[in-house]
Design an enzyme around this catalytic site. Structure first.
Site, PDB file in Angstrom:
ATOM      1  N   HIS A  82       0.853  -1.186   0.000  1.00  0.00           N
ATOM      2  CA  HIS A  82       0.000   0.000   0.000  1.00  0.00           C
ATOM      3  C   HIS A  82       0.891   1.238   0.000  1.00  0.00           C
ATOM      4  O   HIS A  82       1.946   1.261   0.634  1.00  0.00           O
ATOM      5  CB  HIS A  82      -0.919   0.017   1.220  1.00  0.00           C
ATOM      6  CG  HIS A  82      -2.083   0.937   1.058  1.00  0.00           C
ATOM      7  ND1 HIS A  82      -3.237   0.561   0.430  1.00  0.00           N
ATOM      8  CD2 HIS A  82      -2.268   2.226   1.429  1.00  0.00           C
ATOM      9  CE1 HIS A  82      -4.089   1.568   0.416  1.00  0.00           C
ATOM     10  NE2 HIS A  82      -3.513   2.605   1.018  1.00  0.00           N
ATOM     11  N   ASP A 161     -13.398   2.462   7.163  1.00  0.00           N
ATOM     12  CA  ASP A 161     -12.456   3.229   6.346  1.00  0.00           C
ATOM     13  C   ASP A 161     -13.143   3.783   5.107  1.00  0.00           C
ATOM     14  O   ASP A 161     -12.823   4.885   4.657  1.00  0.00           O
ATOM     15  CB  ASP A 161     -11.246   2.377   5.935  1.00  0.00           C
ATOM     16  CG  ASP A 161     -10.213   3.212   5.184  1.00  0.00           C
ATOM     17  OD1 ASP A 161      -9.799   4.255   5.732  1.00  0.00           O
ATOM     18  OD2 ASP A 161      -9.853   2.865   4.052  1.00  0.00           O
ATOM     19  N   ARG A 168     -12.679  12.337   5.116  1.00  0.00           N
ATOM     20  CA  ARG A 168     -11.386  13.036   5.275  1.00  0.00           C
ATOM     21  C   ARG A 168     -11.002  13.742   3.982  1.00  0.00           C
ATOM     22  O   ARG A 168     -10.471  14.846   3.991  1.00  0.00           O
ATOM     23  CB  ARG A 168     -10.300  12.041   5.697  1.00  0.00           C
ATOM     24  CG  ARG A 168     -10.438  11.572   7.141  1.00  0.00           C
ATOM     25  CD  ARG A 168      -9.550  10.372   7.409  1.00  0.00           C
ATOM     26  NE  ARG A 168      -8.165  10.628   7.158  1.00  0.00           N
ATOM     27  CZ  ARG A 168      -7.342   9.788   6.519  1.00  0.00           C
ATOM     28  NH1 ARG A 168      -7.780   8.615   6.079  1.00  0.00           N
ATOM     29  NH2 ARG A 168      -6.084  10.094   6.334  1.00  0.00           N
ATOM     30  N   SER A 183      -6.221   4.245   8.754  1.00  0.00           N
ATOM     31  CA  SER A 183      -6.913   4.008   7.485  1.00  0.00           C
ATOM     32  C   SER A 183      -6.233   2.886   6.712  1.00  0.00           C
ATOM     33  O   SER A 183      -6.867   1.908   6.280  1.00  0.00           O
ATOM     34  CB  SER A 183      -6.896   5.310   6.670  1.00  0.00           C
ATOM     35  OG  SER A 183      -7.204   5.079   5.327  1.00  0.00           O
ATOM     36  N   LYS A 187      -7.613  -1.473   6.585  1.00  0.00           N
ATOM     37  CA  LYS A 187      -8.052  -2.227   5.401  1.00  0.00           C
ATOM     38  C   LYS A 187      -7.048  -3.300   5.003  1.00  0.00           C
ATOM     39  O   LYS A 187      -7.430  -4.357   4.512  1.00  0.00           O
ATOM     40  CB  LYS A 187      -8.442  -1.323   4.229  1.00  0.00           C
ATOM     41  CG  LYS A 187      -7.436  -0.404   3.676  1.00  0.00           C
ATOM     42  CD  LYS A 187      -8.080   0.427   2.533  1.00  0.00           C
ATOM     43  CE  LYS A 187      -7.217   1.608   2.157  1.00  0.00           C
ATOM     44  NZ  LYS A 187      -7.254   2.722   3.110  1.00  0.00           N
TER      45      LYS A 187
HETATM   46  N1  URA Z   1      -3.997   5.731   1.798  1.00  0.00           N
HETATM   47  C1  URA Z   1      -5.005   5.323   2.582  1.00  0.00           C
HETATM   48  O1  URA Z   1      -5.548   4.244   2.381  1.00  0.00           O
HETATM   49  N2  URA Z   1      -5.410   6.114   3.585  1.00  0.00           N
HETATM   50  C2  URA Z   1      -4.836   7.288   3.839  1.00  0.00           C
HETATM   51  O2  URA Z   1      -5.237   7.946   4.774  1.00  0.00           O
HETATM   52  C3  URA Z   1      -3.775   7.735   3.018  1.00  0.00           C
HETATM   53  C4  URA Z   1      -3.369   6.927   1.994  1.00  0.00           C
END
Ligand code: URA
Length: 443
Positions: A82, A161, A168, A183, A187
């Site tokens: 990620h 999320d 957000r 966040s 996930k």
């Molecule tokens: N990627 C995410 O999934 N969440 C964030 O807050 C920032 C980047």
């Protein structure tokens, strides 16, 4: 639930108890707390921060808001990657099928565009028919059959999320270490993976431009991963200029497909390889970085990575012909060329200016309800350090109208800075490796 006193406490610099976070997140996910109260609380967190205990409680509550996928019955390990968010960052689209074609399963849950940065879900949905909303059962079946799925947060998977991310995005509360960490990790841990690689972006285009904050974010996420039994490694990579050449939803999808066909720009491939090596090591299919890199190169050259992407697209309802005919992606109505206004060295290509211009041109969201135009964006041919002549074409603008072209050209004139001397401060593409054991400076 009475949220006012919780907002007050965060506003005044206090902490919420773990049970209060759990109750709040459950109530918000269940629709019993309105967005305006949650937005006020998020702003209080943005301004005053959270303790490590609160961050862990928030991440845990967000993880528990939905189901956790299970893959322990598979003969292979599941690993994912990620990014903390960047401009031109289409690495996930390349990496998930690439790593899956090397024998590691990748059940990737991604997000949409956030702030000035693009999102993997939007890029996938640019492919005609592509469905990112798979159920947990469909996701597990797809991992069992082809070893890769690319989906979004949903009512069932990481629903907290899903809601908080969109809120957000619209309320200027993205740039917060605990909120980003919770966040991402909520996930990713919901994927039931056996290892995670994080691409923590550095520099002016990152949500957190200071190195100290980037390292703190990396450590916070690694600690959350360890606490949930998921070995986590972070690489810090450059976001002081866009990654690759294409910036904008469908343009990035097209560049990612080119990369899968072995025609990716050098910087995109270097970051992809660096993260892919870590994924193959965590996935247990390579025992050292050199072997891992060779396996990735072979998967690209043999066409197996592109073939895996084609299978994922077909399995998720998209038109697999996109791999050979990217022109079926949405196309902009208007295109113009931007030329260098003077000769000199490119000293800056400012990602934030580019990302904000994409939003202004309709390629990102200003409110939670906005629909995006996937066709708009830029292809920028120059990087900091390049020498250009006056009048040399350096970028193209893709827009919906002449007005959009003007917005794009204006943004390029601010983003691409030219000077007599080459820049002295360009960040290395991959600079740090962070693990539970500590920080290694790579370059
Ligand atoms: N990627 C995410 O999934 N969440 C964030 O807050 C920032 C980047």
């Amino acid at each position: 639930m009475w949220v006012g006193p919780l907002i007050e406490r965060k506003r005044d610099g206090g902490s919420l108890e773990p049970q209060e976070w759990r109750d709040l997140i459950a109530a918000y996910t269940g629709g019993r707390v309105p967005d305006y109260q949650m937005a006020a609380l998020l702003m209080a967190v943005y301004l005053n921060g959270m303790s490590a205990e609160e961050t862990a409680a928030l991440a845990g509550a967000m993880l528990d808001s939905g189901v956790r996928l299970r893959f322990d019955h598979l003969p292979v390990r599941c690993v994912d990657k990620h990014s903390t968010g960047g401009v031109g960052d289409k690495v996930s689209l390349v990496l998930a099928p690439l790593v899956a074609s090397c024998g590691v399963a990748v059940p990737m849950i991604s997000g949409r565009g956030l702030g000035h940065t693009g999102g993997t879900l939007d890029k996938l949905e640019a492919i005609p028919g592509f469905r990112t909303a798979l159920s947990p059962e469909e996701t597990v079946r797809q991992i069992e059959s082809i070893g890769c799925a690319m989906i979004g947060q949903s009512e069932a998977i990481a629903p907290a999320d899903r809601k908080l991310y969109a809120l957000r995005d619209a309320t200027a509360t993205v740039e917060s270490i605990p909120l980003i960490a919770a966040s991402i990790m909520s996930k990713k841990l919901a994927e039931g993976i056996h290892g995670l690689v994080l691409d923590v972006k550095r520099g002016s285009g990152a949500f957190l431009p200071e190195l100290e904050d980037e390292l703190r974010l990396a450590r916070t996420m690694i600690d959350l991963g360890q606490a949930h039994g998921c070995p986590t490694v972070a690489l810090l990579t450059a976001m002081d200029r866009p990654l690759g050449r294409a910036c904008g939803v469908a343009l990035e999808t097209e560049e990612a497909i080119a990369a899968l066909r072995g025609e990716g720009p050098e910087d995109l491939m270097e970051v992809t390889y660096a993260l892919g090596v870590e994924m193959l090591l965590l996935g247990g299919v390579a025992s050292n970085p050199a072997d891992a890199r060779a396996a990735l190169a072979d998967a690209l050259q043999s066409g197996r990575a592109a073939e895996k992407f084609r299978s994922v697209v077909a399995a998720q309802g998209g038109n697999p012909a996109v791999v050979d005919r990217p022109e079926i992606l949405p196309q902009a109505a208007a295109v113009s060329v931007y030329s260098a206004p003077r000769e000199g060295y490119v000293v800056r290509v400012e990602p934030r200016t580019i990302g904000r211009a994409i939003v202004a041109m309709g390629g990102g969201r200003r409110t939670m309800e906005d629909r995006i135009d996937p066709a708009v964006g830029f292809v920028i041919a120059v990087k900091p350090g390049d020498k250009v002549e006056r009048g040399q074409p350096v970028a193209s603008v893709y827009a919906a109208s002449d007005g959009g072209l003007a917005v794009g050209a204006q943004a390029l004139s601010r983003a691409i800075e030219l000077a007599d001397e080459p820049p002295g401060d360009v960040l290395p593409l991959v600079s740090h490796r962070v693990t539970a054991a500590g920080v290694e400076v790579l370059s």
